[in-house]
Design a protein around this motif. Structure first.
Motif, PDB file in Angstrom:
ATOM      1  N   GLU A 283       7.290   3.529   7.744  1.00  0.00           N
ATOM      2  CA  GLU A 283       7.849   2.799   9.071  1.00  0.00           C
ATOM      3  C   GLU A 283       7.054   1.708   9.411  1.00  0.00           C
ATOM      4  N   ASP A 284       5.788   1.351   9.254  1.00  0.00           N
ATOM      5  CA  ASP A 284       4.957   0.598   9.454  1.00  0.00           C
ATOM      6  C   ASP A 284       5.283  -1.045   8.758  1.00  0.00           C
ATOM      7  N   THR A 285       6.280  -0.768   7.733  1.00  0.00           N
ATOM      8  CA  THR A 285       6.221  -1.904   7.109  1.00  0.00           C
ATOM      9  C   THR A 285       6.576  -3.149   7.409  1.00  0.00           C
ATOM     10  N   ALA A 286       6.454  -4.284   7.923  1.00  0.00           N
ATOM     11  CA  ALA A 286       7.092  -5.869   8.657  1.00  0.00           C
ATOM     12  C   ALA A 286       5.989  -6.294   8.993  1.00  0.00           C
ATOM     13  N   VAL A 287       6.487  -7.716   8.975  1.00  0.00           N
ATOM     14  CA  VAL A 287       5.318  -8.815   9.419  1.00  0.00           C
ATOM     15  C   VAL A 287       5.129  -9.297  10.006  1.00  0.00           C
ATOM     16  N   TYR A 288       2.779  -9.129  10.576  1.00  0.00           N
ATOM     17  CA  TYR A 288       2.086  -8.615  10.984  1.00  0.00           C
ATOM     18  C   TYR A 288       2.201 -10.299  11.948  1.00  0.00           C
TER      19      TYR A 288
ATOM     20  N   VAL B  17       0.376  -1.322   0.111  1.00  0.00           N
ATOM     21  CA  VAL B  17      -0.118   0.208   0.687  1.00  0.00           C
ATOM     22  C   VAL B  17       0.928   1.026   0.299  1.00  0.00           C
ATOM     23  N   GLN B  18       0.729   2.300  -0.383  1.00  0.00           N
ATOM     24  CA  GLN B  18       1.608   3.718  -0.775  1.00  0.00           C
ATOM     25  C   GLN B  18       1.167   4.079   0.780  1.00  0.00           C
ATOM     26  N   PRO B  19       2.052   5.728   0.581  1.00  0.00           N
ATOM     27  CA  PRO B  19       1.597   5.744   2.411  1.00  0.00           C
ATOM     28  C   PRO B  19       0.565   6.648   2.500  1.00  0.00           C
ATOM     29  N   GLY B  20      -0.108   6.460   3.882  1.00  0.00           N
ATOM     30  CA  GLY B  20      -1.112   7.672   3.837  1.00  0.00           C
ATOM     31  C   GLY B  20      -2.045   6.411   3.820  1.00  0.00           C
ATOM     32  N   GLY B  21      -2.360   5.262   2.927  1.00  0.00           N
ATOM     33  CA  GLY B  21      -3.422   4.422   2.635  1.00  0.00           C
ATOM     34  C   GLY B  21      -3.656   3.048   4.304  1.00  0.00           C
ATOM     35  N   SER B  22      -4.503   2.239   3.637  1.00  0.00           N
ATOM     36  CA  SER B  22      -5.842   1.753   4.451  1.00  0.00           C
ATOM     37  C   SER B  22      -5.005   0.552   3.863  1.00  0.00           C
ATOM     38  N   LEU B  23      -4.545  -0.509   5.282  1.00  0.00           N
ATOM     39  CA  LEU B  23      -5.096  -2.286   5.053  1.00  0.00           C
ATOM     40  C   LEU B  23      -5.834  -2.637   6.684  1.00  0.00           C
ATOM     41  N   ARG B  24      -6.733  -3.855   6.291  1.00  0.00           N
ATOM     42  CA  ARG B  24      -7.273  -4.153   7.331  1.00  0.00           C
ATOM     43  C   ARG B  24      -6.966  -5.720   7.294  1.00  0.00           C
ATOM     44  N   LEU B  25      -5.561  -6.308   8.239  1.00  0.00           N
ATOM     45  CA  LEU B  25      -5.610  -7.366   8.993  1.00  0.00           C
ATOM     46  C   LEU B  25      -6.592  -8.418   9.305  1.00  0.00           C
ATOM     47  N   SER B  26      -6.867  -9.608   9.412  1.00  0.00           N
ATOM     48  CA  SER B  26      -7.298 -10.283   9.637  1.00  0.00           C
ATOM     49  C   SER B  26      -6.401 -11.996  10.587  1.00  0.00           C
TER      50      SER B  26
ATOM     51  N   ARG C 295       4.290  -7.045  15.662  1.00  0.00           N
ATOM     52  CA  ARG C 295       5.340  -6.979  14.196  1.00  0.00           C
ATOM     53  C   ARG C 295       6.446  -6.720  14.608  1.00  0.00           C
ATOM     54  N   GLN C 296       7.095  -7.381  12.640  1.00  0.00           N
ATOM     55  CA  GLN C 296       8.858  -7.492  13.483  1.00  0.00           C
ATOM     56  C   GLN C 296       9.288  -6.632  11.901  1.00  0.00           C
ATOM     57  N   ALA C 297       9.319  -6.090  11.919  1.00  0.00           N
ATOM     58  CA  ALA C 297      10.429  -4.675  10.808  1.00  0.00           C
ATOM     59  C   ALA C 297      11.414  -5.563  10.720  1.00  0.00           C
ATOM     60  N   PRO C 298      12.293  -5.603   9.287  1.00  0.00           N
ATOM     61  CA  PRO C 298      13.759  -5.957   9.286  1.00  0.00           C
ATOM     62  C   PRO C 298      14.771  -5.544   9.842  1.00  0.00           C
ATOM     63  N   GLY C 299      15.603  -6.093  10.505  1.00  0.00           N
ATOM     64  CA  GLY C 299      16.770  -5.761  11.192  1.00  0.00           C
ATOM     65  C   GLY C 299      16.206  -5.488  12.945  1.00  0.00           C
ATOM     66  N   LYS C 300      15.274  -5.692  12.791  1.00  0.00           N
ATOM     67  CA  LYS C 300      14.216  -5.037  14.532  1.00  0.00           C
ATOM     68  C   LYS C 300      14.059  -6.241  15.132  1.00  0.00           C
ATOM     69  N   GLU C 301      13.473  -6.397  16.261  1.00  0.00           N
ATOM     70  CA  GLU C 301      12.630  -7.067  17.088  1.00  0.00           C
ATOM     71  C   GLU C 301      10.948  -6.960  16.604  1.00  0.00           C
ATOM     72  N   ARG C 302      10.570  -8.502  17.513  1.00  0.00           N
ATOM     73  CA  ARG C 302       9.760  -8.084  17.232  1.00  0.00           C
ATOM     74  C   ARG C 302       8.655  -6.484  18.791  1.00  0.00           C
ATOM     75  N   GLU C 303       7.784  -6.468  18.255  1.00  0.00           N
ATOM     76  CA  GLU C 303       7.044  -4.875  18.897  1.00  0.00           C
ATOM     77  C   GLU C 303       5.727  -5.742  18.923  1.00  0.00           C
ATOM     78  N   GLY C 304       4.920  -5.695  20.276  1.00  0.00           N
ATOM     79  CA  GLY C 304       4.223  -5.212  20.259  1.00  0.00           C
ATOM     80  C   GLY C 304       3.195  -4.304  19.558  1.00  0.00           C
TER      81      GLY C 304
ATOM     82  N   THR D  13       3.368  -3.760   3.633  1.00  0.00           N
ATOM     83  CA  THR D  13       4.559  -3.203   3.189  1.00  0.00           C
ATOM     84  C   THR D  13       4.300  -1.748   2.297  1.00  0.00           C
ATOM     85  N   VAL D  14       4.135  -0.237   3.316  1.00  0.00           N
ATOM     86  CA  VAL D  14       3.743   0.855   2.619  1.00  0.00           C
ATOM     87  C   VAL D  14       5.127   1.337   1.952  1.00  0.00           C
ATOM     88  N   SER D  15       4.976   1.583   0.815  1.00  0.00           N
ATOM     89  CA  SER D  15       5.994   2.087  -0.132  1.00  0.00           C
ATOM     90  C   SER D  15       5.572   2.865  -1.611  1.00  0.00           C
ATOM     91  N   SER D  16       5.912   4.005  -1.677  1.00  0.00           N
ATOM     92  CA  SER D  16       5.306   4.369  -3.031  1.00  0.00           C
ATOM     93  C   SER D  16       5.919   4.161  -3.968  1.00  0.00           C
TER      94      SER D  16
END
Length: 123
Positions: free
Chosen positions: A88-93, A11-20, A37-46, A120-123
């Motif tokens: 920066e919301d890009t991650a595995v959820y 999705v593009q920045p500013g857009g929306s997604l609904r996870l189930s 969620r866990q972003a590349p190279g980062k620890e998983r966060e609540g 993935t949030v990217s233009s």
């Protein structure tokens, strides 16, 4: 016992997604559900959690006002509506089940986990 996430994508920045997060094989009514969620190279966060009744929910500061968690007991599904998305919301959820939804989500409190869905949030 199974938790299955879906709804990720690009999705593009500013857009929306609904996870189930669909649950099966356990007594749904007794479990809080959390999203991590866990972003590349980062620890998983609540990110957020919903109590078993759905009456209480918590969010990490970085998503407050942008993400909304909800649960449909009839469908045994928890949703995470994500709006105003940032790169920066890009991650595995991941969704996970725990006895209690606490203000600070700790992985150690969550007994059952799904396999994750990529957002993935990217233009």
């Amino acid at each position: 016992l199974q938790l299955v996430e879906s709804g990720g994508g690009l999705v593009q920045p500013g857009g929306s997604l609904r996870l189930s997060c669909a649950a099966s094989g356990f007594n749904w009514d007794y479990y809080a559900i959390g999203w991590f969620r866990q972003a590349p190279g980062k620890e998983r966060e609540g990110v957020s959690c919903s109590s078993s009744s759905g009456d209480s929910s918590y969010y990490v500061d970085s998503v407050k006002g942008r993400f909304v968690i909800s649960r449909d007991s009839a469908k045994k599904t928890v949703y995470l509506q994500m709006s105003s998305l940032h790169p920066e919301d890009t991650a595995v959820y991941y969704c996970a089940a725990a006895a209690v939804c606490n203000k600070i989500l700790r992985e150690s409190e969550y007994d059952y986990w799904g396999q994750g869905t990529q957002a993935t949030v990217s233009s």
